[in-house]
Design a protein around this motif. Structure first.
Motif, short mmCIF file in Angstrom:
data_model
loop_
_atom_site.label_atom_id
_atom_site.label_comp_id
_atom_site.label_asym_id
_atom_site.label_seq_id
_atom_site.Cartn_x
_atom_site.Cartn_y
_atom_site.Cartn_z
N LEU A 280 -2.27 8.44 4.00
CA LEU A 280 -2.74 8.21 5.36
C LEU A 280 -4.26 8.11 5.35
O LEU A 280 -4.92 8.72 4.51
N VAL A 281 -4.82 7.37 6.30
CA VAL A 281 -6.26 7.22 6.45
C VAL A 281 -6.73 8.11 7.59
O VAL A 281 -6.18 8.05 8.70
N ALA A 282 -7.75 8.92 7.34
CA ALA A 282 -8.33 9.75 8.40
C ALA A 282 -9.20 8.88 9.30
O ALA A 282 -10.10 8.19 8.82
N LEU A 283 -8.95 8.90 10.60
CA LEU A 283 -9.75 8.13 11.56
C LEU A 283 -10.90 8.97 12.12
O LEU A 283 -11.78 8.44 12.79
N ALA B 138 -13.66 11.22 7.76
CA ALA B 138 -13.20 9.97 8.33
C ALA B 138 -13.36 8.84 7.30
O ALA B 138 -14.33 8.81 6.55
N LYS B 139 -12.39 7.94 7.25
CA LYS B 139 -12.32 6.78 6.36
C LYS B 139 -11.63 7.10 5.03
O LYS B 139 -11.27 6.19 4.30
N HIS B 140 -11.46 8.37 4.70
CA HIS B 140 -10.85 8.74 3.42
C HIS B 140 -9.34 8.92 3.58
O HIS B 140 -8.81 8.91 4.68
N LYS B 141 -8.64 9.07 2.44
CA LYS B 141 -7.19 9.08 2.43
C LYS B 141 -6.64 10.39 1.90
O LYS B 141 -7.30 11.07 1.11
N PHE B 142 -5.42 10.72 2.33
CA PHE B 142 -4.76 11.91 1.81
C PHE B 142 -3.27 11.63 1.62
O PHE B 142 -2.69 10.75 2.27
N THR B 143 -2.64 12.39 0.72
CA THR B 143 -1.25 12.14 0.34
C THR B 143 -0.29 12.62 1.43
O THR B 143 -0.55 13.59 2.15
N ILE B 144 0.86 11.95 1.50
CA ILE B 144 1.91 12.31 2.45
C ILE B 144 2.90 13.28 1.81
O ILE B 144 3.37 14.22 2.45
N GLU C 123 -0.43 17.79 -4.35
CA GLU C 123 0.44 18.26 -3.28
C GLU C 123 0.25 17.39 -2.05
O GLU C 123 -0.76 16.68 -1.90
N ALA C 124 1.21 17.42 -1.15
CA ALA C 124 1.07 16.73 0.13
C ALA C 124 -0.17 17.28 0.84
O ALA C 124 -0.42 18.50 0.84
N GLY C 125 -0.95 16.39 1.43
CA GLY C 125 -2.16 16.82 2.14
C GLY C 125 -3.39 16.89 1.26
O GLY C 125 -4.41 17.45 1.66
N SER C 126 -3.32 16.31 0.05
CA SER C 126 -4.47 16.34 -0.86
C SER C 126 -5.36 15.12 -0.65
O SER C 126 -4.88 14.00 -0.47
N LEU C 127 -6.67 15.35 -0.71
CA LEU C 127 -7.64 14.27 -0.59
C LEU C 127 -7.57 13.36 -1.82
O LEU C 127 -7.55 13.83 -2.96
N ILE C 128 -7.56 12.05 -1.60
CA ILE C 128 -7.66 11.08 -2.69
C ILE C 128 -9.14 10.89 -3.01
O ILE C 128 -9.94 10.62 -2.13
#
Length: 554
Positions: free
Chosen positions: A18-21, A45-51, A75-80
Motif C-alpha cells: 500500500l502507498v501512504a498518502l 507519505a509517498k512510501h510503501k508498506f507490506t500488506i 512482516e505485514a506493515g513493514s516499510l519498503i
C-alpha cells in the motif's frame, strides 16, 4: 472516478503493498479488505508498506507489475526501503496485439480551437521564434556575440530579478563591520526587478540562441544526430526561420543539415541563412552579414499572425523530472487521461525516457499497432540497456537520490508510474532519436531519462507543447516550446510557485478526480497554445537545450 481522500491506497488489485498518502506513525492500525494489522515502522507519505507477511525473495508488485524482490522476510506493515528491496522486473517478448482502449468522452473539447501560427507544411505552431544556431561549438562565442547585439535591442531580454541591490547592501554591511551572523540575517526582501524593452517585432515570441558543445571532435554518429536534431528545431512549427553559423571544417557540415531538413520537410520554405566563418574571412564580415540577414528574416517572420486551429494540430510531449511517490497516482495518470483525450481528438502525444519504461515493456509492446512496431520498440529497449550495462550502468540504476528519498526505491517502481503519462491508447509509432513524430496517436520516442536531453529531443520530434510533471520541483524549460510544469503534490506546488504552473496534488487531497484534473490541464494547454497564458518556464527564460550524445546517458 472517485475522489481520493484516505490515508493509504492500493493502486492495482494485484499489488501487495500500500502507498501512504500521509505520514503514518509506527503502531498505526491498518484496515484493509476486512483484515487489520499494525505498522511496524514509521511510513512517510509517498512510501510503501507490506500488506501480508512475505518470505525472503518474495515478489513485490505495484501498478500490477513486478517492481522488486525483498531481501529478507518482512512482516505485514513493514516499510519498503532500499535495505529490504532490490530491483526486479518481468521479461518481455512479442505477444498478441492488445489494441482495445476505452476512449474518453471528448464532447467538452470536440469543437474547441487554439490560435496558432499556421505553417506551409500543414503544421501549427504554439509560438513564433527565430533561431540562431552554431553547427559546431567553435562558433559558440559568435552566437553569444549575436545574442548580446540583438536580444536587448529587439526587446527579448528576459525580465528577471536584479540582485545587485542585495549585493550592494551586503557590501555596505560588511564594510561597516557586520559579523557573519549579521550578514546571514540581513533582510534582503526589497529587491527590484529589471524591466525589459518593448518588442520591436510583436508577432515574434523570441530570438533563441542554441549553443551546444558538439559538432566535431566526437563520433560521426553524434555529429550526424546533431544535424538531425537541429533540423528538427528549424523545421518545427514554433520556428519561423533560422541563422546558422558554421566554422567550415567540422564533422557537422551544412550539407548534412540541409539533407536532414529536406528529410523532415521536402518543401521547406522558411528563411534560412547559413554562414561559414572560414569562407567569410574576418569575424566582422561574418557578424555583419549574420546580423543583417537575421534582422531581415525577422521582418518576414513578423508578418505571421495567430489564427484558429483545431486541437488535432497539438503534439504534446510528456515528460517527468524530480519524480516522487505520488507521481504515478496523481499527475502522471492525469496526463494519461489527457493523452487519451487528445488522441481521441486526432492529435498526437510523445512518450519518451526509455530507461523509465523498464518493467512495462510487455504492456507497451502489446499496445503497438503491429508486430513491426512492437519489434522496433523491444529492439531499441534491448540495445539501449545493453549499451548502458556495458558501460557499467544499466536501466536499474536510473532512480536518483531524490527519487529514492521520496518513495521510488527501484527503477521498476519509477517506470510503472512514469508510463502512466502515456494513457491507454494504441502505440501508433516507435521513433528513434532524433527522428520526427509525424503520426497522430501515441508515439514512443527513444531518449534518455535525463530531463533536459529528453525534453530537447521531444521538441525536435515535433512537440509544440510539453507537459512536465514533478514531485520534487524542477525549473526545466525549452527554447522554442512552452513547458508547462505540473506538481504531483500540493506541498511542492505551494513551496515553488515561481516555477510550477499547475497543482495535481488536488487528486491526493481528495479535491479532484483524475478526469477533472486532466480537463483542467487541457483547458490551460489551449490558453498556452493560443499565447493567452505564459508558463513559468517561459517567463523565466528557462531555455534548456542539451543534445544527446548517443553514448550512454541515463
Amino acid at each position: 472516478m472517485d475522489r481520493v481522500k484516505q490515508s493509504y491506497l492500493q493502486i492495482h488489485p494485484k499489488d501487495n503493498v500500500l502507498v501512504a498518502l500521509r505520514d503514518l506513525e509506527k503502531g498505526t492500525e491498518i484496515l484493509f479488505h476486512g483484515a487489520a494489522f499494525i505498522l511496524k515502522d514509521v511510513v512517510a507519505a509517498k512510501h510503501k508498506f507490506t500488506i501480508d507477511t512475505l518470505p525472503k525473495d518474495s515478489n513485490i508488485y505495484m501498478y500490477g507489475v513486478l517492481v522488486g524482490k525483498i531481501n529478507f522476510e518482512l512482516e505485514a506493515g513493514s516499510l519498503i526501503s532500499v535495505d529490504n528491496l532490490r530491483h526486479a522486473s518481468e521479461g518481455y517478448k512479442l505477444g498478441e496485439r492488445k489494441l482495445h482502449w476505452d476512449k474518453p468522452d471528448i464532447s467538452s473539447f470536440i469543437d474547441k480551437t487554439f490560435n496558432g501560427f499556421h505553417r506551409s507544411n500543414g503544421t501549427v505552431g504554439t509560438a513564433n521564434h527565430w533561431l540562431v544556431i552554431p553547427l559546431v561549438f567553435c562558433e559558440n562565442r559568435n552566437v553569444l556575440t549575436l545574442k548580446s547585439a540583438l536580444e536587448e535591442k529587439l526587446g527579448y531580454q528576459v525580465e528577471s530579478k536584479d540582485y545587485s541591490d542585495e549585493v550592494d547592501e551586503l557590501i555596505r554591511k560588511y564594510q561597516s563591520g557586520a559579523s557573519v551572523d549579521e550578514l546571514l540575517n540581513i533582510d534582503l526582501s526589497n529587491a527590484k526587478a529589471n524591466k525589459s524593452n518593448s518588442r520591436l517585432f510583436p508577432n515574434i515570441d523570441g530570438v533563441k540562441f542554441l549553443n551546444h558543445d558538439m559538432g566535431c571532435g566526437g563520433t560521426r554518429m553524434d555529429s550526424d544526430a546533431l544535424c538531425g536534431l537541429l533540423a528538427g528545431y528549424i523545421t518545427h512549427p514554433n520556428v519561423a526561420g533560422a541563422t546558422i553559423l558554421s566554422l567550415g571544417c567540422q564533422h557537422a557540415q551544412a550539407s548534412i543539415l540541409k539533407a536532414e531538413i529536406a528529410k523532415r520537410d521536402p518543401n521547406f520554405n522558411k528563411p534560412l541563412y547559413i554562414f561559414e566563418q572560414q569562407v567569410e574571412g574576418t569575424e566582422q564580415i561574418l557578424m555583419q552579414k549574420a546580423i543583417k540577414s537575421t534582422f531581415a528574416g525577422l521582418t518576414i517572420a513578423n508578418k505571421q499572425v495567430r489564427k484558429p486551429a483545431t486541437l488535432d494540430k497539438l503534439c504534446i510531449g510528456l515528460e517527468c523530472g524530480g519524480s516522487d511517490g505520488f507521481s504515478g497516482i496523481s499527475a502522471n495518470p492525469a496526463l494519461g487521461y489527457l493523452s487519451d483525450t487528445l488522441v481521441a481528438l486526432g492529435g498526437s502525444v510523445i512518450l519518451a525516457e526509455f530507461p523509465e519504461l523498464l518493467g512495462v515493456e510487455q504492456e507497451l509492446s502489446d499496445r503497438c499497432i503491429d508486430e513491426a512496431t512492437a519489434n522496433r520498440f523491444m529492439h531499441l529497449m534491448t540495445t539501449y540497456n545493453a549499451k548502458a550495462e556495458a558501460d557499467g550502468s544499466g536501466f536499474y540504476m536510473n532512480p536518483s537520490p531524490g527519487n529514492i528519498k521520496d518513495g521510488l526505491i527501484t527503477d521498476a517502481i519509477k517506470s510503472a508510474g512514469a508510463a502512466k503519462k502515456g494513457g491507454t491508447s494504441p502505440v501508433t509509432a516507435v521513433i528513434d532519436y532524433p527522428e520526427l513524430a509525424n503520426k497522430p496517436g501515441l508515439n514512443l520516442l527513444c531518449t534518455p531519462g535525463n530531463d533536459v536531453e529528453s525534453t530537447t529531443a521531444e521538441v525536435a520530434a515535433g512537440a509544440n507543447i510539453v507537459l512536465f510533471t514533478t514531485g520534487l520541483g524542477t525549473p526545466t524549460g525549452n527554447p522554442i516550446t512552452p513547458v508547462i510544469k505540473i506538481a504531483t503534490n500540493t506541498a511542492t506546488y505551494n513551496r515553488m510557485p515561481d516555477i510550477i504552473d499547475i497543482n495535481c496534488g488536488t487528486i491526493i487531497d481528495g479535491e479532484e478526480t483524475i478526469q477533472e484534473s486532466a480537463h483542467r490541464i487541457l483547458e490551460y494547454v489551449i490558453k498556452v497554445a493560443s499565447g493567452e497564458e505564459i508558463p513559468k518556464a517561459v517567463q523565466l527564460g528557462q531555455d534548456d537545450f542539451i543534445p544527446w550524445r548517443r553514448g550512454v546517458s541515463l
